[in-house]
Design a protein around this motif. Structure first.
Motif, PDB file in Angstrom:
ATOM      1  N   ARG A   1      -4.329   4.303   4.790  1.00  0.00           N
ATOM      2  CA  ARG A   1      -4.141   2.869   4.988  1.00  0.00           C
ATOM      3  C   ARG A   1      -4.938   2.002   4.025  1.00  0.00           C
ATOM      4  N   GLY A   2      -5.949   2.532   3.379  1.00  0.00           N
ATOM      5  CA  GLY A   2      -6.855   1.732   2.557  1.00  0.00           C
ATOM      6  C   GLY A   2      -6.179   0.925   1.473  1.00  0.00           C
ATOM      7  N   LEU A   3      -5.303   1.565   0.687  1.00  0.00           N
ATOM      8  CA  LEU A   3      -4.623   0.839  -0.393  1.00  0.00           C
ATOM      9  C   LEU A   3      -3.694  -0.230   0.164  1.00  0.00           C
ATOM     10  N   GLY A   4      -3.048   0.064   1.265  1.00  0.00           N
ATOM     11  CA  GLY A   4      -2.180  -0.927   1.896  1.00  0.00           C
ATOM     12  C   GLY A   4      -2.964  -2.120   2.404  1.00  0.00           C
ATOM     13  N   LEU A   5      -4.152  -1.868   2.915  1.00  0.00           N
ATOM     14  CA  LEU A   5      -5.009  -2.972   3.362  1.00  0.00           C
ATOM     15  C   LEU A   5      -5.446  -3.832   2.183  1.00  0.00           C
ATOM     16  N   ILE A   6      -5.811  -3.201   1.076  1.00  0.00           N
ATOM     17  CA  ILE A   6      -6.186  -3.957  -0.124  1.00  0.00           C
ATOM     18  C   ILE A   6      -5.011  -4.820  -0.565  1.00  0.00           C
TER      19      ILE A   6
ATOM     20  N   ALA B   1      -2.616  -6.007   1.291  1.00  0.00           N
ATOM     21  CA  ALA B   1      -2.438  -7.102   2.246  1.00  0.00           C
ATOM     22  C   ALA B   1      -3.519  -8.171   2.064  1.00  0.00           C
ATOM     23  N   PHE B   2      -4.775  -7.748   1.927  1.00  0.00           N
ATOM     24  CA  PHE B   2      -5.876  -8.701   1.775  1.00  0.00           C
ATOM     25  C   PHE B   2      -5.697  -9.578   0.538  1.00  0.00           C
ATOM     26  N   THR B   3      -5.232  -8.970  -0.545  1.00  0.00           N
ATOM     27  CA  THR B   3      -5.164  -9.680  -1.835  1.00  0.00           C
ATOM     28  C   THR B   3      -3.779 -10.231  -2.128  1.00  0.00           C
ATOM     29  N   ARG B   4      -2.870 -10.121  -1.184  1.00  0.00           N
ATOM     30  CA  ARG B   4      -1.499 -10.604  -1.362  1.00  0.00           C
ATOM     31  C   ARG B   4      -0.863  -9.975  -2.596  1.00  0.00           C
ATOM     32  N   GLU B   5      -1.090  -8.671  -2.732  1.00  0.00           N
ATOM     33  CA  GLU B   5      -0.512  -7.823  -3.779  1.00  0.00           C
ATOM     34  C   GLU B   5      -1.037  -8.088  -5.185  1.00  0.00           C
ATOM     35  N   ALA B   6      -2.156  -8.780  -5.317  1.00  0.00           N
ATOM     36  CA  ALA B   6      -2.802  -8.943  -6.629  1.00  0.00           C
ATOM     37  C   ALA B   6      -3.781  -7.781  -6.791  1.00  0.00           C
TER      38      ALA B   6
END
Length: 160
Positions: free
Chosen positions: A100-105, A107-112
């Motif tokens: 889940r870590g990369l998916g959370l990153i 989401a947090f960064t709005r795909e940037a």
């Protein structure tokens, strides 16, 4: 012009909090507001932990900023496998303790965010607007790719 705010290398799980504090200090010094800092704290915690769990030492963090635009955090390790960020619809199907870590990153960064090979190892990066707003992910990716190309040896293909 890109300004390197800090570069830091540490190999231990006890250092996730320190990576978060150093990233926070560098981005605050660059003028990032509290909304942006909150996003960066969460994302660097995930990226640094992933590097420790799935990469190989040495693990490090590099923080740089474009004044009045964005801060970029790159977490690197010497492991050869470049991670692949999940498609947004895939995150809902990830089960278990890992994945889940990369998916959370994302989401947090709005795909940037993204990842690329570099020298020996790879870098996972994310960008946050100085005011916490959404960034143009494609434009930001081009900025990171340009910086990576300028930094890399001529013979290395960076971003496939």
């Amino acid at each position: 012009m890109h300004e390197v705010m800090c570069v830091w290398r540490r190999p231990g799980p006890e250092d996730v909090g320190l990576a978060r504090c150093l990233t926070d200090g560098a981005l605050a010094a660059a003028g990032m507001d509290e909304a942006g800092l909150g996003v960066a704290r969460l994302a660097v915690s995930e990226a640094f932990t992933n590097a420790l769990l799935h990469g190989r030492p040495e693990v490090g963090v590099e923080v740089w900023a474009r004044p009045d635009r964005c801060g970029v955090v790159e977490v690197y390790d010497t492991g050869p496998t470049v991670p692949v960020f999940p498609e947004p619809e895939e995150l809902a199907w990830v089960t278990g303790d890992h994945g889940r870590g990369l998916g959370l990153i994302q989401a947090f960064t709005r795909e940037a965010c993204g990842a690329y090979p570099c020298g020996v190892g790879k870098r996972v990066w994310f960008a946050v607007a100085m005011d916490g707003r959404a960034l143009d992910a494609h434009r930001t990716r081009a900025l990171v790719e340009e910086r990576a190309r300028l930094r890399a040896p001529r013979s290395t293909a960076l971003l496939a």
